[in-house]
Design a protein around this motif. Structure first.
Motif, short mmCIF file in Angstrom:
data_model
loop_
_atom_site.label_atom_id
_atom_site.label_comp_id
_atom_site.label_asym_id
_atom_site.label_seq_id
_atom_site.Cartn_x
_atom_site.Cartn_y
_atom_site.Cartn_z
N CYS A 1 25.67 46.16 15.78
CA CYS A 1 26.64 45.14 16.15
C CYS A 1 27.39 45.57 17.41
O CYS A 1 27.19 46.67 17.91
N PHE A 2 28.23 44.65 17.90
CA PHE A 2 28.95 44.89 19.14
C PHE A 2 30.44 44.59 18.99
O PHE A 2 30.85 43.76 18.18
N GLU A 3 31.24 45.25 19.82
CA GLU A 3 32.61 44.84 20.11
C GLU A 3 32.69 44.64 21.62
O GLU A 3 31.99 45.31 22.37
N VAL A 4 33.54 43.71 22.06
CA VAL A 4 33.66 43.44 23.49
C VAL A 4 35.12 43.27 23.87
O VAL A 4 36.00 43.14 23.02
N ASN A 5 35.35 43.26 25.16
CA ASN A 5 36.67 43.05 25.75
C ASN A 5 36.86 41.54 25.94
O ASN A 5 36.20 40.93 26.78
N MET A 6 37.76 40.95 25.16
CA MET A 6 37.95 39.50 25.21
C MET A 6 39.33 39.14 25.75
O MET A 6 40.33 39.83 25.50
N VAL A 7 39.39 38.04 26.46
CA VAL A 7 40.65 37.46 26.92
C VAL A 7 41.46 37.06 25.69
O VAL A 7 40.91 36.68 24.65
N VAL A 8 42.78 37.17 25.79
CA VAL A 8 43.65 36.78 24.68
C VAL A 8 43.38 35.33 24.30
O VAL A 8 43.30 34.44 25.15
N GLY B 1 35.09 28.34 27.14
CA GLY B 1 36.11 28.98 27.97
C GLY B 1 35.71 30.38 28.35
O GLY B 1 34.91 31.02 27.68
N SER B 2 36.27 30.83 29.45
CA SER B 2 35.93 32.16 29.98
C SER B 2 36.64 33.23 29.17
O SER B 2 37.69 33.73 29.57
N GLY B 3 36.02 33.63 28.05
CA GLY B 3 36.67 34.54 27.13
C GLY B 3 36.26 35.98 27.21
O GLY B 3 36.77 36.82 26.46
N THR B 4 35.32 36.33 28.11
CA THR B 4 34.80 37.70 28.15
C THR B 4 35.28 38.44 29.39
O THR B 4 35.06 37.99 30.51
N ASN B 5 35.95 39.56 29.17
CA ASN B 5 36.35 40.43 30.27
C ASN B 5 35.28 41.48 30.54
O ASN B 5 34.64 41.98 29.61
N TYR B 6 35.08 41.82 31.80
CA TYR B 6 34.17 42.90 32.18
C TYR B 6 34.64 43.49 33.50
O TYR B 6 35.69 43.09 34.02
N SER B 7 33.87 44.43 34.04
CA SER B 7 34.25 45.09 35.29
C SER B 7 33.20 44.84 36.36
O SER B 7 32.01 44.69 36.05
N ASN B 8 33.63 44.81 37.60
CA ASN B 8 32.69 44.71 38.70
C ASN B 8 31.85 45.98 38.78
O ASN B 8 32.34 47.09 38.54
N GLY B 9 30.57 45.83 39.13
CA GLY B 9 29.68 46.97 39.29
C GLY B 9 29.30 47.18 40.74
O GLY B 9 29.88 46.57 41.65
N ASN C 1 41.65 40.87 20.17
CA ASN C 1 42.64 41.92 19.96
C ASN C 1 43.46 42.20 21.20
O ASN C 1 44.36 43.04 21.17
N GLY C 2 43.14 41.52 22.31
CA GLY C 2 43.89 41.69 23.53
C GLY C 2 43.04 42.25 24.65
O GLY C 2 42.00 42.86 24.42
N ALA C 3 43.47 42.03 25.87
CA ALA C 3 42.73 42.50 27.03
C ALA C 3 42.60 44.01 27.02
O ALA C 3 43.54 44.74 26.69
N ASP C 4 41.40 44.48 27.37
CA ASP C 4 41.07 45.90 27.47
C ASP C 4 41.16 46.63 26.13
O ASP C 4 41.37 47.85 26.08
N LEU C 5 40.97 45.87 25.05
CA LEU C 5 40.85 46.42 23.71
C LEU C 5 39.56 45.89 23.07
O LEU C 5 39.13 44.78 23.38
N PRO C 6 38.93 46.66 22.19
CA PRO C 6 37.71 46.17 21.54
C PRO C 6 38.01 45.05 20.56
O PRO C 6 38.94 45.16 19.74
#
Length: 222
Positions: A61-68, A135-143, A104-109
């Motif tokens: 399974c996965f956890e991701v960084n989601m927008v509030v 809606g744009s609910g997924t946070n990520y980082s530029n590569g 769970n909040g930005a920059d949290l799993p």
């Protein structure tokens, strides 16, 4: 000895040796966890990325960084790289959906309660597409280089991927998953031992119980 005919749900007061305790209440059994940095500076509906196995493993399974907020989520999978198939729905198989996930909040799993159960042989590459559907609910980082390894351990490599709007729409790359990958290197629990998708097992740390669940036609003996 007790038998229960499916559909069934058992709560057993036992622990699962070798299984990682789920983070943030995730309903997922695993023997290992690999987390990428949660340091988002961008985002879209979802993210595609490649995983390369260095050992025989199963992605649980996965956890991701989601927008509030609260979102519905979906996970897709394909064997091989996602590069070249970002906007080709026919190349992907939907693993499952999960409604009403509260971040769970930005920059949290944030756990995605979808049983992935994808086996990966050592040396193989598999692609995953995790997305919110409204809606744009997924946070990520530029590569910086699409396909470059940016997180790894002894069993698994995570590669820079693609940010993408749902479903299979506007895309931007390279982007880095902000996520946690729960995976197993051996048998853990009934589901993994039987390798059968209708049956699953997971611990509940809050009550110190192990749950086993299955669909119609199953009988369990304990």
């Amino acid at each position: 000895m007790r038998k229960s005919s499916a559909p069934f749900l058992l709560a057993l007061g036992v622990s699962l040796i070798g299984a990682a305790r789920p983070a943030f209440g995730q309903v997922c059994v695993s023997t290992d966890v690999l987390a990428t940095p949660y340091d988002s500076n961008n985002g879209l509906d979802g993210v595609m990325f490649d995983l390369t196995a260095l050992s025989d493993i199963t992605i649980n399974c996965f956890e991701v960084n989601m927008v509030v907020g609260t979102y519905n989520a979906v996970i897709f999978h394909k064997a091989g790289t996602h590069v070249g198939a970002q906007q080709d729905p026919a190349a992907w198989t939907q693993i499952g959906t999960a409604p009403g996930i509260t971040s769970n909040g930005a920059d949290l799993p944030t756990p995605i309660p979808i049983d992935v159960s994808v086996a990966m042989a050592a040396g193989s590459t598999h692609a995953f597409y995790i997305s919110t559907t409204g809606g744009s609910g997924t946070n990520y980082s530029n590569g910086n280089i699409l396909g470059d390894v940016f997180a790894s351990d002894a069993n698994l490599q995570v590669k820079q991927g693609t940010g993408i709007d749902y479903p299979f729409a506007f895309m931007a790359s390279p982007r880095k998953l902000n996520g946690t990958i729960h995976y197993s290197t051996g048998s853990v629990g009934v589901h993994e031992q039987l390798a059968t998708a209708p049956l699953s097992a997971w611990p509940n740390p809050a009550t110190n119980t192990l749950h086993v669940a299955g669909g119609a036609g199953w009988t369990v003996t304990v």
